[in-house]
Design a protein around this motif. Structure first.
Motif, PDB file in Angstrom:
ATOM      1  N   UNK A   1       3.389  -9.850  -2.844  1.00  0.00           N
ATOM      2  CA  UNK A   1       4.705  -9.348  -3.219  1.00  0.00           C
ATOM      3  C   UNK A   1       5.829  -9.849  -2.317  1.00  0.00           C
ATOM      4  N   UNK A   2       5.500 -10.522  -1.227  1.00  0.00           N
ATOM      5  CA  UNK A   2       6.588 -11.028  -0.392  1.00  0.00           C
ATOM      6  C   UNK A   2       7.252 -12.223  -1.083  1.00  0.00           C
ATOM      7  N   UNK A   3       8.500 -12.441  -0.751  1.00  0.00           N
ATOM      8  CA  UNK A   3       9.260 -13.545  -1.328  1.00  0.00           C
ATOM      9  C   UNK A   3       9.715 -14.452  -0.192  1.00  0.00           C
ATOM     10  N   UNK A   4       9.312 -15.723  -0.265  1.00  0.00           N
ATOM     11  CA  UNK A   4       9.719 -16.700   0.747  1.00  0.00           C
ATOM     12  C   UNK A   4      11.220 -16.945   0.669  1.00  0.00           C
TER      13      UNK A   4
ATOM     14  N   UNK B   1       9.590  -0.495  -1.676  1.00  0.00           N
ATOM     15  CA  UNK B   1       9.892  -1.368  -0.547  1.00  0.00           C
ATOM     16  C   UNK B   1       9.590  -2.800  -0.944  1.00  0.00           C
ATOM     17  N   UNK B   2      10.411  -3.727  -0.449  1.00  0.00           N
ATOM     18  CA  UNK B   2      10.250  -5.143  -0.770  1.00  0.00           C
ATOM     19  C   UNK B   2      10.262  -5.939   0.516  1.00  0.00           C
TER      20      UNK B   2
ATOM     21  N   UNK C   1       0.831  -1.208   0.000  1.00  0.00           N
ATOM     22  CA  UNK C   1       0.000   0.000   0.000  1.00  0.00           C
ATOM     23  C   UNK C   1       0.862   1.253   0.000  1.00  0.00           C
ATOM     24  N   UNK C   2       1.903   1.246   0.809  1.00  0.00           N
ATOM     25  CA  UNK C   2       2.803   2.394   0.867  1.00  0.00           C
ATOM     26  C   UNK C   2       3.473   2.602  -0.484  1.00  0.00           C
ATOM     27  N   UNK C   3       3.888   1.513  -1.114  1.00  0.00           N
ATOM     28  CA  UNK C   3       4.506   1.608  -2.442  1.00  0.00           C
ATOM     29  C   UNK C   3       3.535   2.233  -3.442  1.00  0.00           C
TER      30      UNK C   3
END
Length: 173
Positions: A94-97, A11-12, A2-4
C-alpha cells in the motif's frame, strides 16, 4: 496496513527517494551526500582551496527529491478519495513511491553543486573510497498516474537549499 484493517482507519504511507533541502543535516561527519557536498564546497570556497575531493568514482546514479516536493506528495496522497487510493494500491503493497523518476551520477551532482556554490577550484574523485550501490532509482509510475508530479528541479532545489544554508545554518555555526 494492519492498523487500518484492525481499527478501520485510513492511514496511508509514502516511500520517498533520497531527500534534501532546508533543515537537512550538514554535519561534516554524518551527513548525506547533498548536504555533505554543499558544506564541503562552501568551506573550500571560503578557504580558497584549490580542489574538492569527492569519495568514489563519481559513477553511481542517485535520485533526489526536494523536501517541499515530498510534503506536496504526502498531502496529495492524503487528499486522494478512498476509491482512487484503493485502485492504486493493494493489500501488503500500500505504500506509494515518491520521487522524480530521474537519476544523475554523483559526478553530475558534484559538478552541479560546484556551480551552485560558486567554487572555482578543481573537482577530483577518490576511487579508493566506496561507491555504494551502482544505482538507486524508484518507480514513480503509480503516483504519476494518479496525477502527482514533482515540481522542483535539482539545480533549483540546490540553489534554494544553499541560500537557506547561508542564511540559517552557516551563520549560526
Amino acid at each position: 496496513e494492519s492498523y487500518n484493517r484492525q481499527y478501520g482507519t485510513d492511514y496511508r504511507s509514502v516511500m520517498p527517494t533520497n531527500l534534501y533541502g532546508m533543515n537537512d543535516n550538514f554535519h561534516p561527519e554524518n551527513s548525506h551526500v547533498i548536504p555533505a557536498l554543499m558544506r564541503r564546497f562552501h568551506e573550500a570556497k571560503m578557504a580558497d582551496d584549490k580542489a574538492v575531493v569527492v569519495w568514489g568514482s563519481g559513477k553511481p546514479m542517485r535520485e533526489f527529491l526536494h523536501v517541499y516536493d515530498i510534503a506536496a506528495a504526502s498531502l496529495f496522497v492524503l487528499e486522494l478519495d478512498e476509491a482512487t487510493y484503493q485502485e492504486n494500491t493493494q493489500p501488503m503493497l500500500s505504500h506509494i513511491n515518491v520521487g522524480t523518476g530521474k537519476d544523475i551520477t554523483i559526478r553530475e551532482l558534484a559538478e552541479t553543486m560546484k556551480a551552485v556554490v560558486g567554487f572555482e577550484g578543481q573537482l577530483t574523485f577518490d576511487a579508493s573510497k566506496p561507491d555504494g550501490p551502482p544505482r538507486k532509482l524508484i518507480d514513480v509510475t503509480r503516483i504519476n498516474a494518479m496525477g502527482w508530479q514533482y515540481s522542483i528541479e535539482l539545480k533549483e532545489g540546490l540553489e534554494k537549499t544553499y541560500t537557506w544554508f547561508l542564511d540559517s545554518h552557516w551563520n549560526q555555526n
